[in-house]
Design a protein around this motif. Sequence first.
Motif, PDB file in Angstrom:
ATOM      1  N   ASP A  29       0.827  -1.205   0.000  1.00  0.00           N
ATOM      2  CA  ASP A  29       0.000   0.000   0.000  1.00  0.00           C
ATOM      3  C   ASP A  29       0.862   1.255   0.000  1.00  0.00           C
ATOM      4  O   ASP A  29       0.554   2.239  -0.688  1.00  0.00           O
ATOM      5  N   ALA A  30       1.951   1.232   0.768  1.00  0.00           N
ATOM      6  CA  ALA A  30       2.851   2.383   0.804  1.00  0.00           C
ATOM      7  C   ALA A  30       3.515   2.600  -0.547  1.00  0.00           C
ATOM      8  O   ALA A  30       3.628   3.741  -1.025  1.00  0.00           O
ATOM      9  N   LEU A  31       3.967   1.509  -1.177  1.00  0.00           N
ATOM     10  CA  LEU A  31       4.575   1.636  -2.507  1.00  0.00           C
ATOM     11  C   LEU A  31       3.594   2.239  -3.498  1.00  0.00           C
ATOM     12  O   LEU A  31       3.954   3.118  -4.298  1.00  0.00           O
ATOM     13  N   ALA A  32       2.349   1.770  -3.457  1.00  0.00           N
ATOM     14  CA  ALA A  32       1.343   2.278  -4.388  1.00  0.00           C
ATOM     15  C   ALA A  32       1.072   3.758  -4.142  1.00  0.00           C
ATOM     16  O   ALA A  32       0.944   4.548  -5.092  1.00  0.00           O
ATOM     17  N   GLU A  33       0.999   4.152  -2.874  1.00  0.00           N
ATOM     18  CA  GLU A  33       0.743   5.562  -2.564  1.00  0.00           C
ATOM     19  C   GLU A  33       1.903   6.443  -2.995  1.00  0.00           C
ATOM     20  O   GLU A  33       1.710   7.551  -3.510  1.00  0.00           O
ATOM     21  N   MET A  34       3.140   5.963  -2.761  1.00  0.00           N
ATOM     22  CA  MET A  34       4.295   6.745  -3.189  1.00  0.00           C
ATOM     23  C   MET A  34       4.319   6.912  -4.706  1.00  0.00           C
ATOM     24  O   MET A  34       4.567   8.009  -5.223  1.00  0.00           O
ATOM     25  N   ALA A  35       4.071   5.825  -5.430  1.00  0.00           N
ATOM     26  CA  ALA A  35       4.085   5.888  -6.892  1.00  0.00           C
ATOM     27  C   ALA A  35       2.999   6.828  -7.404  1.00  0.00           C
ATOM     28  O   ALA A  35       3.227   7.613  -8.340  1.00  0.00           O
ATOM     29  N   ALA A  36       1.813   6.763  -6.807  1.00  0.00           N
ATOM     30  CA  ALA A  36       0.716   7.632  -7.234  1.00  0.00           C
ATOM     31  C   ALA A  36       1.046   9.091  -6.963  1.00  0.00           C
ATOM     32  O   ALA A  36       0.762   9.974  -7.787  1.00  0.00           O
ATOM     33  N   HIS A  37       1.661   9.349  -5.804  1.00  0.00           N
ATOM     34  CA  HIS A  37       1.991  10.741  -5.476  1.00  0.00           C
ATOM     35  C   HIS A  37       3.099  11.251  -6.391  1.00  0.00           C
ATOM     36  O   HIS A  37       3.056  12.415  -6.837  1.00  0.00           O
ATOM     37  N   GLN A  38       4.079  10.404  -6.689  1.00  0.00           N
ATOM     38  CA  GLN A  38       5.135  10.828  -7.600  1.00  0.00           C
ATOM     39  C   GLN A  38       4.558  11.141  -8.976  1.00  0.00           C
ATOM     40  O   GLN A  38       4.965  12.108  -9.640  1.00  0.00           O
TER      41      GLN A  38
END
Length: 234
Positions: A29-38
């Motif tokens: 979930d953290a990886l997905a959120e970071m990628a989406a924010h980037q």
Amino acid sequence: MRKSEAIITTENFEKIMWRTTSSPVNYPDALAEMAAHQARMQAGTGKELIWLLEHPRLYTSGTSARAQDLFNPDALPVYEAGRGGQWTYHGPGQRIAYLMLDLNRPHGDTPPRDLRRFVADLEKWIIATLGMFRIAADVRPGRIGVWTTDPLSGEEAKIAAIGLRVSRWLTMHGVSINLAPRLEDFSGIVPCGIRDYGVTSIQRFRPDVTMAALDHAMKATWRDIFRQTPQDAP
């Protein structure tokens, strides 16, 4: 945004958000959120973000991780991080700061697109944060991360790690500081590929330090190092 999160902003160039999540965040979930924010930052719709959180007990592999450096005696989950570096452990009691920042512009004295200087300033940030609790720490030539002398063993030990991924000069991942994690869990890996030294935590020096106190120190020293002053969002 979860109910357990709070946001603060800073005034330097554009506002930088600080977000804190109190409950452990699953790594995918953290990886997905970071990628989406980037992706939002690349599109010009996302602001710079520093995300403070904890993970459940798990191991992550960087792009240089070697299979023989994973022992995993408790069969903890293992994830590919997509960042540089080797094996790391994350778990409750370890403060993670994920940095989604734009290195196309300066941060404090760090000039644009100077990754080496930015990492050095992150090390200064961690060292200054530990200094707020009277813990002496520094960097060691040839070893990644921030180091100190363990008060119980008297030996050199790692207390914080740094691992970044940079795309178009936008950063993901960040730093981890050991407040009070299960240090025995680090025995399931060779942390960052360094075999000859152990790990330690703030708790071994100062059992009274809370995660809230650590967060406060991180924000205060970020202001000192990068000259960006946190302000509570309305």
